[in-house]
Design an enzyme around this catalytic site. Structure first.
Site, PDB file in Angstrom:
ATOM      1  N   SER A   1     128.555  28.817 -42.714  1.00 48.82           N
ATOM      2  CA  SER A   1     127.816  29.600 -41.727  1.00 48.82           C
ATOM      3  C   SER A   1     126.337  29.767 -42.086  1.00 48.82           C
ATOM      4  CB  SER A   1     128.520  30.953 -41.551  1.00 48.82           C
ATOM      5  OG  SER A   1     127.991  31.679 -40.487  1.00 48.82           O
TER       6      SER A   1
ATOM      7  N   ASP B   1     116.053  19.605 -43.725  1.00 51.00           N
ATOM      8  CA  ASP B   1     115.310  19.026 -42.608  1.00 51.00           C
ATOM      9  C   ASP B   1     113.800  19.175 -42.760  1.00 51.00           C
ATOM     10  OD1 ASP B   1     117.664  18.284 -41.468  1.00 51.00           O
ATOM     11  OD2 ASP B   1     117.424  19.441 -39.624  1.00 51.00           O
TER      12      ASP B   1
ATOM     13  N   LYS C   1     130.727  25.463 -40.324  1.00 47.22           N
ATOM     14  CA  LYS C   1     130.888  26.553 -39.356  1.00 47.22           C
ATOM     15  C   LYS C   1     129.494  26.980 -38.898  1.00 47.22           C
ATOM     16  CE  LYS C   1     132.867  31.131 -38.522  1.00 47.22           C
ATOM     17  NZ  LYS C   1     131.665  31.624 -37.828  1.00 47.22           N
TER      18      LYS C   1
END
Length: 199
Positions: free
Chosen positions: A119, A130, A144
């Protein structure tokens, strides 16, 4: 004995630490985040401020079940001063969480993840990855990354619905996929490899 007994209870606020920190090498800080709860970002900043991280920071997100999205974003923002950290689209509207920190920490970063990284912890790892702000090593995370909403039914019960999926800065979906590490490393070698990466 069948007699009624009366007890006086005293309630107290219990502060649970979510951050553990140590000086793993002379100029490298090791910080483990157990979960993201209220105050985690402040706790993280204070812990880092007490250590020498001039040559690098190792952030351990292994077995972190997630928690507060806002706290996860606030921790990430300490290193990523500007730009998108995570976003999602729900009910035709896009929600974007972006960094706005004029003085981000510039030390190199290595993040440790495993199958228990979940999560909000995956959101942090995905953002660092990224934005090319850190090297992620370990195992692919749990996967998740969804936004839930609740619908109240006529009988008063509630139905939990998935209404959106979190996206990393590059638009990758986390849910059902997880964050793949930049480098797969076994548990026994993680800390050593992290130190080698930081050089």
């Amino acid at each position: 004995d069948g007699k009624r007994k009366t007890f006086a209870l005293i309630t107290e606020k219990i502060d649970v630490k979510t951050v553990d920190a140590s000086q793993i090498a002379p100029k490298v800080a090791f910080i483990s985040i157990n979960s993201f709860a209220r105050g985690t970002s402040v706790e993280f900043a204070e812990a880092l401020g007490n250590l020498d991280s001039s040559e690098g920071v190792i952030i351990d997100l292994r077995d972190n079940p997630g928690g507060s999205l806002e706290e996860a974003v606030a921790v990430t923002e300490q290193f990523i001063g500007k730009g998108v950290i995570v976003s999602y689209r729900a009910k035709g509207e896009e929600k974007v969480f972006s960094a706005s920190n004029p003085n981000p920490i510039l030390s190199p970063v290595v993040l440790l993840i495993n199958r228990g990284t979940t999560s909000a912890a995956e959101i942090v790892a995905g953002a660092f990855q990224d934005r090319n702000r850190g090297v992620v090593i370990g195992e692919t995370s749990y996967g998740k990354g969804s936004v839930q909403d609740f619908m109240t039914l006529r009988d008063g019960s509630k139905l939990e619905l998935t209404v959106a999926l979190y996206l990393t800065p590059s638009g990758r979906t986390i849910d059902g996929v997880g964050i793949a590490p930049d480098l797969r490393v076994t548990t026994s070698e993680l800390k050593l490899k992290a130190l080698q990466i930081l050089g």
